[in-house]
Motif scaffolding. Structure first.
Motif, short mmCIF file in Angstrom:
data_model
loop_
_atom_site.label_atom_id
_atom_site.label_comp_id
_atom_site.label_asym_id
_atom_site.label_seq_id
_atom_site.Cartn_x
_atom_site.Cartn_y
_atom_site.Cartn_z
N ARG A 45 0.27 -7.20 -3.35
CA ARG A 45 1.24 -6.39 -2.62
C ARG A 45 0.94 -4.89 -2.77
O ARG A 45 1.26 -4.11 -1.89
N VAL A 46 0.29 -4.52 -3.87
CA VAL A 46 -0.07 -3.11 -4.07
C VAL A 46 -1.03 -2.67 -2.97
O VAL A 46 -0.84 -1.63 -2.34
N ALA A 47 -2.06 -3.47 -2.72
CA ALA A 47 -3.02 -3.15 -1.64
C ALA A 47 -2.32 -3.16 -0.28
O ALA A 47 -2.64 -2.33 0.58
N ASP A 48 -1.35 -4.04 -0.10
CA ASP A 48 -0.59 -4.07 1.15
C ASP A 48 0.16 -2.75 1.35
O ASP A 48 0.14 -2.18 2.45
N PHE A 49 0.81 -2.27 0.30
CA PHE A 49 1.53 -1.00 0.42
C PHE A 49 0.57 0.15 0.68
O PHE A 49 0.84 1.02 1.50
N GLN A 50 -0.58 0.13 0.00
CA GLN A 50 -1.58 1.18 0.25
C GLN A 50 -2.06 1.11 1.70
O GLN A 50 -2.26 2.14 2.33
N GLY A 51 -2.24 -0.09 2.21
CA GLY A 51 -2.65 -0.27 3.59
C GLY A 51 -1.62 0.25 4.59
O GLY A 51 -1.96 0.60 5.72
N GLN A 52 -0.37 0.31 4.17
CA GLN A 52 0.70 0.85 5.01
C GLN A 52 0.78 2.37 4.89
O GLN A 52 1.62 3.00 5.52
N GLY A 53 -0.11 2.96 4.05
CA GLY A 53 -0.16 4.41 3.93
C GLY A 53 0.56 5.01 2.73
O GLY A 53 0.66 6.22 2.62
N MET A 60 6.10 6.58 -6.94
CA MET A 60 6.43 5.17 -7.12
C MET A 60 7.10 4.65 -5.86
O MET A 60 7.51 5.44 -4.99
N LEU A 61 7.22 3.33 -5.76
CA LEU A 61 7.89 2.71 -4.62
C LEU A 61 9.11 1.94 -5.11
O LEU A 61 9.08 1.32 -6.18
N PHE A 62 10.15 1.97 -4.31
CA PHE A 62 11.32 1.14 -4.55
C PHE A 62 11.61 0.45 -3.23
O PHE A 62 11.86 1.11 -2.21
N VAL A 63 11.52 -0.87 -3.23
CA VAL A 63 11.79 -1.65 -2.04
C VAL A 63 13.16 -2.29 -2.22
O VAL A 63 13.39 -3.03 -3.18
N PHE A 64 14.05 -1.96 -1.30
CA PHE A 64 15.43 -2.41 -1.42
C PHE A 64 16.01 -2.62 -0.04
O PHE A 64 15.88 -1.75 0.83
N GLU A 65 16.60 -3.80 0.17
CA GLU A 65 17.21 -4.15 1.45
C GLU A 65 16.26 -3.91 2.62
O GLU A 65 16.60 -3.25 3.60
N ASP A 66 15.04 -4.43 2.47
CA ASP A 66 14.02 -4.40 3.53
C ASP A 66 13.54 -3.00 3.91
O ASP A 66 13.02 -2.78 5.00
N ARG A 67 13.71 -2.03 3.01
CA ARG A 67 13.20 -0.69 3.27
C ARG A 67 12.41 -0.22 2.05
O ARG A 67 12.76 -0.52 0.92
N VAL A 68 11.33 0.52 2.31
CA VAL A 68 10.49 1.05 1.24
C VAL A 68 10.82 2.53 1.04
O VAL A 68 10.75 3.31 1.99
N TYR A 69 11.17 2.86 -0.19
CA TYR A 69 11.44 4.26 -0.57
C TYR A 69 10.29 4.71 -1.44
O TYR A 69 9.86 3.98 -2.33
N HIS A 70 9.79 5.92 -1.21
CA HIS A 70 8.59 6.40 -1.89
C HIS A 70 8.88 7.74 -2.56
O HIS A 70 9.55 8.59 -1.99
N GLY A 71 8.36 7.91 -3.77
CA GLY A 71 8.44 9.20 -4.45
C GLY A 71 9.85 9.65 -4.71
O GLY A 71 10.66 8.94 -5.31
N ASP A 72 10.17 10.88 -4.25
CA ASP A 72 11.48 11.45 -4.53
C ASP A 72 12.61 10.64 -3.90
O ASP A 72 13.70 10.54 -4.46
N GLU A 73 12.35 9.99 -2.76
CA GLU A 73 13.37 9.12 -2.16
C GLU A 73 13.66 7.93 -3.06
O GLU A 73 14.80 7.50 -3.19
N ALA A 74 12.61 7.41 -3.70
CA ALA A 74 12.77 6.26 -4.59
C ALA A 74 13.61 6.64 -5.82
O ALA A 74 14.57 5.94 -6.15
N VAL A 75 13.26 7.73 -6.49
CA VAL A 75 14.02 8.10 -7.69
C VAL A 75 15.45 8.51 -7.33
O VAL A 75 16.37 8.28 -8.11
#
Length: 139
Positions: A45-53, A60-75
């Motif tokens: 799944r790590v490579a999948d996320f990288q493939g999504q950009g 870091m990533l936080f995936v919650f309720e079918d949405r991916v939050y990245h970096g400052d949005e995640a924290v």
């Protein structure tokens, strides 16, 4: 009724700050099951996320309720959702649950991660992991 999906956090397992942060978060009390994935573990799944950009060196990533939050949005969302049962948790929530504060502070957290990795002789996460978790060969 559809069973809620497990929340997911993808973090750098070689970063002592990242390890500590994901361990101290008390998300299970608020969102139920949470899966932690070390971005260096070889999980496909790590490579999948990288493939999504998503650049895991930028956040870091936080995936919650079918949405991916990245970096400052995640924290930011993690701070909003986590328990405030300890002094450290309350401090985290008080600061990082503010969207503007999270956006301003996150670059400092990234810088601290990079310095710590360098001091520990660790490299950044390869940007081109294949689905087996190995760095690609460019072909």
């Amino acid at each position: 009724m559809k069973k809620p999906e497990k929340a997911l956090i993808v973090y750098d397992g070689d970063c002592i700050f990242c390890q500590s942060y994901v361990r101290f978060m008390r998300l299970r009390e608020a969102v139920g099951p949470v899966e932690l994935i070390d971005a260096r573990s070889g999980d496909p799944r790590v490579a999948d996320f990288q493939g999504q950009g998503f650049d895991l060196n930028e956040g870091m990533l936080f995936v919650f309720e079918d949405r991916v939050y990245h970096g400052d949005e995640a924290v930011n969302l993690l701070a909003i959702l986590s328990s405030s049962s300890s002094l450290l948790s309350r401090l985290n929530r008080a600061i990082l649950s503010n969207r503007i504060a999270a956006r301003l502070i996150y670059p400092l957290l990234k810088f601290g991660r990079r310095v710590t990795l360098r001091l520990r002789g660790r490299s950044l996460i390869p940007a081109d992991l294949d689905r087996s978790g190995n760095a690609g060969n460019g072909w």
